[in-house]
Design a protein around this motif. Structure first.
Motif, PDB file in Angstrom:
ATOM      1  N   ASN A   1      44.712  36.832  38.810  1.00 29.95           N
ATOM      2  CA  ASN A   1      43.907  36.180  39.861  1.00 29.95           C
ATOM      3  C   ASN A   1      43.841  37.046  41.113  1.00 29.95           C
ATOM      4  O   ASN A   1      42.777  37.196  41.709  1.00 29.95           O
ATOM      5  CB  ASN A   1      44.518  34.825  40.240  1.00 29.95           C
TER       6      ASN A   1
ATOM      7  N   TYR B   1      40.255  38.038  42.149  1.00 29.53           N
ATOM      8  CA  TYR B   1      39.669  37.484  43.376  1.00 29.53           C
ATOM      9  C   TYR B   1      39.930  38.381  44.584  1.00 29.53           C
ATOM     10  O   TYR B   1      39.748  37.973  45.721  1.00 29.53           O
ATOM     11  CB  TYR B   1      40.211  36.069  43.628  1.00 29.53           C
TER      12      TYR B   1
ATOM     13  N   ASP C   1      47.303  38.581  47.987  1.00 24.29           N
ATOM     14  CA  ASP C   1      46.169  39.506  47.999  1.00 24.29           C
ATOM     15  C   ASP C   1      45.388  39.335  49.293  1.00 24.29           C
ATOM     16  O   ASP C   1      45.595  38.350  50.010  1.00 24.29           O
ATOM     17  CB  ASP C   1      45.255  39.252  46.785  1.00 24.29           C
TER      18      ASP C   1
ATOM     19  N   ILE D   1      40.776  31.042  49.658  1.00 23.39           N
ATOM     20  CA  ILE D   1      40.379  29.721  49.148  1.00 23.39           C
ATOM     21  C   ILE D   1      40.213  28.791  50.359  1.00 23.39           C
ATOM     22  O   ILE D   1      41.042  28.815  51.273  1.00 23.39           O
ATOM     23  CB  ILE D   1      41.472  29.132  48.220  1.00 23.39           C
TER      24      ILE D   1
ATOM     25  N   ARG E   1      37.663  25.191  39.421  1.00 21.44           N
ATOM     26  CA  ARG E   1      37.359  26.541  39.877  1.00 21.44           C
ATOM     27  C   ARG E   1      36.678  26.426  41.230  1.00 21.44           C
ATOM     28  O   ARG E   1      35.640  25.771  41.353  1.00 21.44           O
ATOM     29  CB  ARG E   1      36.447  27.254  38.883  1.00 21.44           C
ATOM     30  N   ALA E   2      37.321  27.061  42.242  1.00 24.58           N
ATOM     31  CA  ALA E   2      36.777  26.945  43.597  1.00 24.58           C
ATOM     32  C   ALA E   2      35.394  27.573  43.672  1.00 24.58           C
ATOM     33  O   ALA E   2      34.497  27.058  44.308  1.00 24.58           O
ATOM     34  CB  ALA E   2      37.728  27.609  44.590  1.00 24.58           C
TER      35      ALA E   2
ATOM     36  N   HIS F   1      37.823  32.964  32.849  1.00 21.18           N
ATOM     37  CA  HIS F   1      38.442  32.234  33.974  1.00 21.18           C
ATOM     38  C   HIS F   1      37.988  30.789  33.908  1.00 21.18           C
ATOM     39  O   HIS F   1      36.996  30.394  34.499  1.00 21.18           O
ATOM     40  CB  HIS F   1      38.061  32.873  35.310  1.00 21.18           C
TER      41      HIS F   1
ATOM     42  N   GLY G   1      39.787  28.070  34.700  1.00 18.03           N
ATOM     43  CA  GLY G   1      40.395  27.117  35.632  1.00 18.03           C
ATOM     44  C   GLY G   1      41.618  26.432  35.063  1.00 18.03           C
ATOM     45  O   GLY G   1      42.022  25.374  35.543  1.00 18.03           O
TER      46      GLY G   1
ATOM     47  N   LEU H   1      46.229  28.211  36.676  1.00 18.40           N
ATOM     48  CA  LEU H   1      47.200  27.721  37.660  1.00 18.40           C
ATOM     49  C   LEU H   1      47.891  26.429  37.205  1.00 18.40           C
ATOM     50  O   LEU H   1      49.020  26.167  37.602  1.00 18.40           O
ATOM     51  CB  LEU H   1      46.525  27.515  39.023  1.00 18.40           C
TER      52      LEU H   1
HETATM   53  P1  ADP Z   1      40.771  30.701  36.793  1.00 18.56           P
HETATM   54  O1  ADP Z   1      41.109  30.944  35.370  1.00 18.56           O
HETATM   55  O2  ADP Z   1      39.386  30.186  37.015  1.00 18.56           O
HETATM   56  O3  ADP Z   1      41.137  31.835  37.683  1.00 18.56           O
HETATM   57  P2  ADP Z   1      43.037  29.364  37.837  1.00 18.56           P
HETATM   58  O4  ADP Z   1      43.623  28.049  37.445  1.00 18.56           O
HETATM   59  O5  ADP Z   1      43.873  30.562  37.672  1.00 18.56           O
HETATM   60  O6  ADP Z   1      41.659  29.459  37.114  1.00 18.56           O
HETATM   61  O7  ADP Z   1      42.597  29.241  39.338  1.00 18.56           O
HETATM   62  C1  ADP Z   1      41.867  28.123  39.761  1.00 18.56           C
HETATM   63  C2  ADP Z   1      40.936  28.501  40.884  1.00 18.56           C
HETATM   64  O8  ADP Z   1      41.702  28.876  42.031  1.00 18.56           O
HETATM   65  C3  ADP Z   1      40.110  29.707  40.603  1.00 18.56           C
HETATM   66  O9  ADP Z   1      38.903  29.380  39.942  1.00 18.56           O
HETATM   67  C4  ADP Z   1      39.831  30.295  41.962  1.00 18.56           C
HETATM   68  O10 ADP Z   1      38.730  29.675  42.552  1.00 18.56           O
HETATM   69  C5  ADP Z   1      41.065  29.911  42.744  1.00 18.56           C
HETATM   70  N1  ADP Z   1      42.014  31.022  42.851  1.00 18.56           N
HETATM   71  C6  ADP Z   1      43.130  31.233  42.111  1.00 18.56           C
HETATM   72  N2  ADP Z   1      43.773  32.334  42.535  1.00 18.56           N
HETATM   73  C7  ADP Z   1      43.050  32.848  43.563  1.00 18.56           C
HETATM   74  C8  ADP Z   1      43.196  33.976  44.423  1.00 18.56           C
HETATM   75  N3  ADP Z   1      44.228  34.822  44.315  1.00 18.56           N
HETATM   76  N4  ADP Z   1      42.251  34.173  45.377  1.00 18.56           N
HETATM   77  C9  ADP Z   1      41.232  33.323  45.499  1.00 18.56           C
HETATM   78  N5  ADP Z   1      41.029  32.232  44.733  1.00 18.56           N
HETATM   79  C10 ADP Z   1      41.930  32.005  43.762  1.00 18.56           C
END
Ligand code: ADP
Length: 453
Positions: free
Chosen positions: A359, A363, A387, A392, A406-407, A416, A418, A421
């Motif tokens: 991530n 990102y 990072d 977010i 997913r944001a 990706h 979602g 995490l």
């Molecule tokens: P994904 O597989 O879509 O990355 P995650 O569960 O890992 O799903 O993350 C969920 C959402 O959190 C992501 O879609 C993204 O929008 C946001 N996100 C996760 N990590 C970061 C990061 N390091 N910087 C910015 N946004 C992040």
């Protein structure tokens, strides 16, 4: 203004109505009683005068009075006058200065400087020519004063009554609303623990009143939600299982086809695209299966004493290579304390790190920095993956741990989904730890996890 509690509002409302009602009743009672008291005082005066006239006798041509003519019964002063208005016998109240004309049989209300009086006259024929007058006088002011004392006592006891009403009301409203309090804390607990099998269960409440029925309805709804939720999870798990084999077959077939020398470059490109998409699906299926096993409690940890410093460095090294392979330019900064050990599951720990690092890279910004810190903090191990990427927003930050959230869905691709995490959170919590995220939109994100050593 701070909102008043229901308990306080109910208490205040009925105290207000009680006060208005009591005050109105007292007012009505006093105004009616004061009229009644005056009427009966007048009637008593008339009666006393009539009785005393009846008891007058004539002896040797002279009027004789009864012995209790002088005795001031019921506050009535009696006096005997001759026809010319000369005082003969009896008593006149102190301060009764007005000496009105005689008007037999007419109850009059008179005022002098200090007091109000009732006066009633009656005449008595002594012989054919002469008569005497009996005059009865009673003080209205005295009667009214006695009445006002009673009224004052009643008015003074009103605030006391009010205090008692407020206190008793507050106590009883509290008792009545106790089940609501129980319901709130039960629902709060269910929400906090995300435990849909929790119930309010107001059995101890005893009576089957409206609140009990509400709690019962709520419990039924919770049971329904739980059933639906379980069914939905079961469905996800079943679908993932069903899809696993066909996707593996697609991947295997794509691999075999790509080896085929007879295919043109264009055909190979198309097959490679299918392979990439299928591999994204395989990744998602594996994450879904992971989470369904976790939900069912079938995900077990094989904890052993691990050198987390080494594992973290390895994971970062791998991500560095993968980023380079993808043509992403990122600088990795490491602050990894040496020889940090903890009891953890190796594959899960790597999965946790890989998700956070992927991530941070994905990102992150072009030429961005990914900073990884690992240190021992008392009896805990603290890891940070940071990072300086897209960040977010505050609204999204609370949801990122939810499945499929997913944001920035436009930016996220098939790989990706979602789910990452949600897995990360489960892994950290399964190790008895905690994880949190700090982020600012456009500035970067920091994930901080803590697990026991
Ligand atoms: P994904 O597989 O879509 O990355 P995650 O569960 O890992 O799903 O993350 C969920 C959402 O959190 C992501 O879609 C993204 O929008 C946001 N996100 C996760 N990590 C970061 C990061 N390091 N910087 C910015 N946004 C992040």
């Amino acid at each position: 203004m701070k909102k008043l509690s229901v308990r306080l509002r109910i208490t205040l409302l009925y105290t207000f109505f009680m006060t208005v009602l009591t005050a109105a009743s007292l007012f009505l009672l006093f105004s009616l009683s004061s009229r009644e008291v005056l009427t009966s005082t007048g009637a008593e005066l008339e009666e006393e005068v009539h009785e005393s006239v009846e008891e007058l006798t004539i002896q040797n041509g002279e009027v004789r009075v009864d012995s209790d003519f002088y005795s001031l019964e019921k506050g009535v002063y009696l006096a005997l006058y001759d026809e010319q208005g000369y005082f003969l016998y009896g008593r006149v109240p102190y301060g009764f200065d007005v000496q009105p004309e005689f008007e037999a049989g007419n109850l009059r209300k008179l005022n002098d400087r200090q007091k109000k009086w009732f006066v009633y006259d009656q005449f008595f024929k002594v012989d054919g020519e002469n008569a005497v007058y009996v005059r009865g006088v009673t003080s209205i002011t005295d009667v009214e004063e006695k009445f006002y004392v009673t009224m004052r006592i009643a008015l003074l006891s009103l605030p006391l009554m009010l205090v008692v009403t407020v206190l008793a009301g507050f106590y009883f409203t509290g008792r009545t609303l106790l089940p609501v309090k129980q319901m709130t804390s039960a629902v709060k607990k269910i929400r906090e623990e995300e435990n849909l099998s929790g119930r309010i269960g107001l059995e101890g409440h005893g009576r089957k009143d409206e609140i009990y029925v509400l709690a019962e309805t709520f419990d039924e709804m919770l049971a329904q939600v739980e059933r639906l939720f379980r069914r939905e999870k079961q469905f996800t798990s079943d679908v993932s299982h069903e899809l696993r084999t066909p996707v593996s077959v697609i991947l295997a077939q794509c691999g075999a086809l790509l080896e085929d020398e007879t295919l043109t470059d264009r055909q190979k490109e198309q097959i490679d695209l299918i392979r990439k998409k299928a591999s994204g699906m395989a990744e998602m299926i594996s994450e879904l299966l992971f989470l369904s096993r976790a939900d069912e409690g079938r995900q077990t940890l094989h904890k052993e004493r691990l050198n987390l410093s080494e594992l973290t460095e390895m994971a970062v090294e791998e991500q560095k290579l993968l980023a380079e392979e993808k043509g992403l330019c990122r600088t990795f900064e490491l602050q990894i304390a040496p020889e940090v050990y903890a009891r953890a599951d190796e594959s899960y720990y790597i999965r946790l790190l890989v998700n956070l690092l992927e991530n941070a890279v994905y990102y992150g910004k072009e030429n961005g920095v990914v900073k990884v810190t690992l240190a021992k903090n008392g009896k805990k191990i603290e890891g940070i993956v940071e990072d300086n990427g897209i960040g977010i927003s505050e609204e999204d930050l609370v949801h990122i741990w939810e499945r499929f959230y997913r944001a920035d869905s436009a930016r996220s691709t098939d790989s990706h989904s979602g789910l990452g995490l949600s897995m990360v959170k489960w892994i950290v919590e399964a190790h008895g730890g905690t994880i949190r995220a700090e982020s600012r939109l456009g500035e970067g994100t920091r994930f901080i996890f803590e697990i026991p050593e």
